[in-house]
Scaffold this motif. Structure first.
Motif, PDB file in Angstrom:
ATOM      1  N   SER A   1       0.372  -1.063   8.509  1.00 20.76           N
ATOM      2  CA  SER A   1       0.373  -0.923   9.959  1.00 20.76           C
ATOM      3  C   SER A   1      -0.357  -2.114  10.550  1.00 20.76           C
ATOM      4  CB  SER A   1      -0.313   0.382  10.378  1.00 20.76           C
ATOM      5  OG  SER A   1      -1.708   0.324  10.094  1.00 20.76           O
ATOM      6  N   ARG A   2      -0.457  -2.144  11.868  1.00 23.34           N
ATOM      7  CA  ARG A   2      -1.169  -3.263  12.510  1.00 23.34           C
ATOM      8  C   ARG A   2      -2.641  -3.291  12.121  1.00 23.34           C
ATOM      9  NH1 ARG A   2       0.080  -2.984  18.803  1.00 23.34           N
ATOM     10  NH2 ARG A   2      -0.445  -0.792  18.382  1.00 23.34           N
ATOM     11  N   ASP A   3      -3.180  -2.123  11.735  1.00 24.50           N
ATOM     12  CA  ASP A   3      -4.587  -2.055  11.351  1.00 24.50           C
ATOM     13  C   ASP A   3      -4.807  -2.322   9.868  1.00 24.50           C
ATOM     14  OD1 ASP A   3      -5.391  -1.377  13.949  1.00 24.50           O
ATOM     15  OD2 ASP A   3      -4.900   0.726  13.607  1.00 24.50           O
ATOM     16  N   GLY A   4      -3.755  -2.686   9.153  1.00 25.47           N
ATOM     17  CA  GLY A   4      -3.890  -2.958   7.724  1.00 25.47           C
ATOM     18  C   GLY A   4      -3.084  -1.979   6.905  1.00 25.47           C
ATOM     19  N   VAL A   5      -3.710  -1.444   5.884  1.00 28.49           N
ATOM     20  CA  VAL A   5      -3.042  -0.495   4.994  1.00 28.49           C
ATOM     21  C   VAL A   5      -3.699   0.870   5.141  1.00 28.49           C
ATOM     22  CG1 VAL A   5      -2.646   0.114   2.571  1.00 28.49           C
ATOM     23  CG2 VAL A   5      -2.243  -2.208   3.343  1.00 28.49           C
ATOM     24  N   GLY A   6      -2.863   1.910   5.291  1.00 30.04           N
ATOM     25  CA  GLY A   6      -3.332   3.281   5.349  1.00 30.04           C
ATOM     26  C   GLY A   6      -2.695   4.091   4.246  1.00 30.04           C
ATOM     27  N   ALA A   7      -2.987   5.373   4.219  1.00 29.08           N
ATOM     28  CA  ALA A   7      -2.441   6.235   3.168  1.00 29.08           C
ATOM     29  C   ALA A   7      -2.208   7.630   3.706  1.00 29.08           C
ATOM     30  CB  ALA A   7      -3.393   6.291   1.976  1.00 29.08           C
ATOM     31  N   ILE A   8      -1.214   8.304   3.123  1.00 25.45           N
ATOM     32  CA  ILE A   8      -0.951   9.711   3.372  1.00 25.45           C
ATOM     33  C   ILE A   8      -1.026  10.426   2.032  1.00 25.45           C
ATOM     34  CG2 ILE A   8       0.715  11.423   4.175  1.00 25.45           C
ATOM     35  CD1 ILE A   8       1.901   9.228   5.963  1.00 25.45           C
ATOM     36  N   ALA A   9      -1.860  11.446   1.948  1.00 28.37           N
ATOM     37  CA  ALA A   9      -1.974  12.253   0.725  1.00 28.37           C
ATOM     38  C   ALA A   9      -1.184  13.530   0.930  1.00 28.37           C
ATOM     39  CB  ALA A   9      -3.432  12.567   0.421  1.00 28.37           C
TER      40      ALA A   9
ATOM     41  N   THR B   1      -0.674  18.525  -8.256  1.00 24.85           N
ATOM     42  CA  THR B   1      -0.332  17.101  -8.256  1.00 24.85           C
ATOM     43  C   THR B   1      -0.328  16.587  -6.826  1.00 24.85           C
ATOM     44  OG1 THR B   1       0.995  17.310 -10.258  1.00 24.85           O
ATOM     45  CG2 THR B   1       1.425  15.404  -8.873  1.00 24.85           C
ATOM     46  N   TRP B   2      -0.826  15.372  -6.657  1.00 27.48           N
ATOM     47  CA  TRP B   2      -0.893  14.765  -5.329  1.00 27.48           C
ATOM     48  C   TRP B   2      -0.151  13.439  -5.307  1.00 27.48           C
ATOM     49  CZ3 TRP B   2      -3.031  16.698  -0.844  1.00 27.48           C
ATOM     50  CH2 TRP B   2      -3.703  17.924  -0.986  1.00 27.48           C
ATOM     51  N   LEU B   3       0.514  13.205  -4.196  1.00 28.56           N
ATOM     52  CA  LEU B   3       1.171  11.921  -3.946  1.00 28.56           C
ATOM     53  C   LEU B   3       0.352  11.147  -2.932  1.00 28.56           C
ATOM     54  CD1 LEU B   3       3.731  10.002  -4.089  1.00 28.56           C
ATOM     55  CD2 LEU B   3       4.533  11.249  -2.075  1.00 28.56           C
ATOM     56  N   LEU B   4      -0.017   9.918  -3.276  1.00 24.20           N
ATOM     57  CA  LEU B   4      -0.686   9.020  -2.335  1.00 24.20           C
ATOM     58  C   LEU B   4       0.327   7.971  -1.902  1.00 24.20           C
ATOM     59  CD1 LEU B   4      -4.223   8.452  -3.932  1.00 24.20           C
ATOM     60  CD2 LEU B   4      -3.550  10.060  -2.141  1.00 24.20           C
ATOM     61  N   ASP B   5       0.783   8.097  -0.682  1.00 21.48           N
ATOM     62  CA  ASP B   5       1.801   7.209  -0.119  1.00 21.48           C
ATOM     63  C   ASP B   5       1.107   6.203   0.798  1.00 21.48           C
ATOM     64  OD1 ASP B   5       3.999   5.984   0.953  1.00 21.48           O
ATOM     65  OD2 ASP B   5       4.752   7.743   2.015  1.00 21.48           O
ATOM     66  N   TYR B   6       1.086   4.944   0.379  1.00 25.56           N
ATOM     67  CA  TYR B   6       0.430   3.895   1.169  1.00 25.56           C
ATOM     68  C   TYR B   6       1.430   3.265   2.130  1.00 25.56           C
ATOM     69  CZ  TYR B   6      -3.515   4.360  -1.987  1.00 25.56           C
ATOM     70  OH  TYR B   6      -4.591   4.857  -2.693  1.00 25.56           O
ATOM     71  N   PHE B   7       0.947   2.858   3.301  1.00 25.21           N
ATOM     72  CA  PHE B   7       1.818   2.255   4.311  1.00 25.21           C
ATOM     73  C   PHE B   7       1.077   1.113   4.991  1.00 25.21           C
ATOM     74  CE2 PHE B   7      -0.526   5.675   6.360  1.00 25.21           C
ATOM     75  CZ  PHE B   7      -0.988   5.085   7.532  1.00 25.21           C
TER      76      PHE B   7
END
Length: 378
Positions: A44-52, A36-42
């Protein structure tokens, strides 16, 4: 840019009720079931990023999409969905512009992360959206091969890491009967049909309908119910999320009252408008009905992100409960039901707005789902 408006007093008090603590990557990875994977979106000044985050590692992407572009695309999707609501369900045809916007969003937000996942076949996806992503119809986002995401894996939306990854309260007292509530004030023709489908799948459930569907009777039975289904009117209050509620025969039952319950429910299904809506404050904490029910002890909350058509909601819930009766987990039952709706050519307005919200227990159950074809990206 203007300073953000201060949070209302009730929201500030609710924020203080959730202890702040460090979230370590290793601990977070251990909380996720294998595969199972968690995609955590955040943001920032550059827009939206993600951490998997998963058992096999951790990846990150900054600036997946600029904030203005993301807002434009999400608003376009929601505008087209709202427009479809004015067309009779039988006349809603394909909407190429909507499909194009969903595909563009998926290519920006989803495909880069899925391409990096080891094995590229997660048993379930836990999603932690932020900003405009909290209203996105994730189930309808297409994969490169055209399949909707719900066909490839069950989805669990985690409403804030500190809240969503906390363990539900342990069960207490003797178990009672499942609780089914048909709260029809007289204008919802399909509520009785929907609850008949639910009780057909679970004949031992207790039904509160007509004069029995009061807040007092609901509260008296909810804490011992192993699961709860509510069909009726819901209301989201953006100005005071704790005043969001469910309409019972005698009065509105608010999110603030529900948070004070001690639930043992494996799932709470809210077949009512706007029940998944939430105010998301800095720190990614959500405030609304789903948060209150999760804090009260529910493991999974099935709820709607927007206004739902009475007949469409009844048809979808009949599909969901057929699969719940066969033993599927709530998130997996919803994913399969949404896949069936899409296969019949139904418009995303009628099925993609429902989401499964929860934490570790919901993700653990969803990860047992076996799909004939898992996510595969070439």
């Amino acid at each position: 840019a203007p300073a953000p408006a201060p949070a209302p007093p009730r929201v500030r008090r609710a924020l203080r009720s959730v202890p702040v603590g460090a979230l370590r990557a290793a601990e977070l990875r251990r909380s996720l079931p294998p595969g199972t994977w968690l995609l955590d979106y955040f943001e920032s000044r550059d827009g939206v990023g993600a951490i998997a985050v998963g058992g096999d590692g951790l990846w990150g992407w900054d600036g997946l999409v600029a904030a203005r572009k993301l807002e434009r695309l999400v608003n376009a999707v929601l505008f087209r969905l709202r427009g479809a609501a004015f067309v009779p369900a039988a006349e809603r045809g394909e909407d190429p512009a909507l499909e194009d916007d969903l595909t563009e969003l998926a290519s920006l937000l989803l495909w880069p992360a899925l391409c990096a996942l080891p094995g590229r076949a997660p048993g379930a996806l836990a999603l932690l959206p932020v900003g405009p992503l909290t209203r996105l119809p994730w189930a309808a986002l297409p994969l490169p091969d055209g399949r909707p995401l719900c066909e490839a894996a069950p989805l669990v939306v985690v409403p804030g890491l500190r809240l969503g990854l906390r363990r539900p309260r342990s069960a207490h007292g003797a178990p009672g009967a499942p609780l089914v509530v048909a709260a029809d004030p007289g204008e919802l023709d399909q509520v009785a049909l929907e609850t008949r489908a639910v009780t057909r799948a679970f004949p031992h459930a207790r039904l509160l309908a007509g004069r029995q569907a009061t807040a007092r009777r609901f509260l008296a039975r909810a804490e011992s119910a192993p699961w709860i289904h509510f069909a009726g009117h819901g209301q989201y209050r953006a100005d005071t999320p704790t005043a969001s509620g469910l309409r019972l025969l005698d009065r509105w039952l608010t999110a603030q009252e529900l948070e004070g319950c001690r639930l043992r429910a494996r799932w709470v299904a809210l077949s009512a408008c706007q029940t998944a809506r939430a105010l998301v404050r800095p720190g990614e904490e959500w405030f609304g009905l789903a948060r209150s029910l999760l804090l009260a002890g529910a493991e999974t909350v099935l709820a709607a992100q927007w206004d739902v058509d009475d007949a469409a909601a009844a048809a979808l819930m009949a599909e969901v409960y057929q699969r719940l009766g066969e033993g599927l987990a709530p998130a997996a039952a919803l994913a399969q039901a949404q896949t069936a709706c899409r296969a019949r050519g139904e418009h995303p307005l009628d099925w993609a707005g429902f989401v499964a919200l929860g934490g570790p227990s919901a993700v653990q159950e969803a990860s047992t789902f076996s799909a004939v074809r898992r996510i595969g990206i070439s």
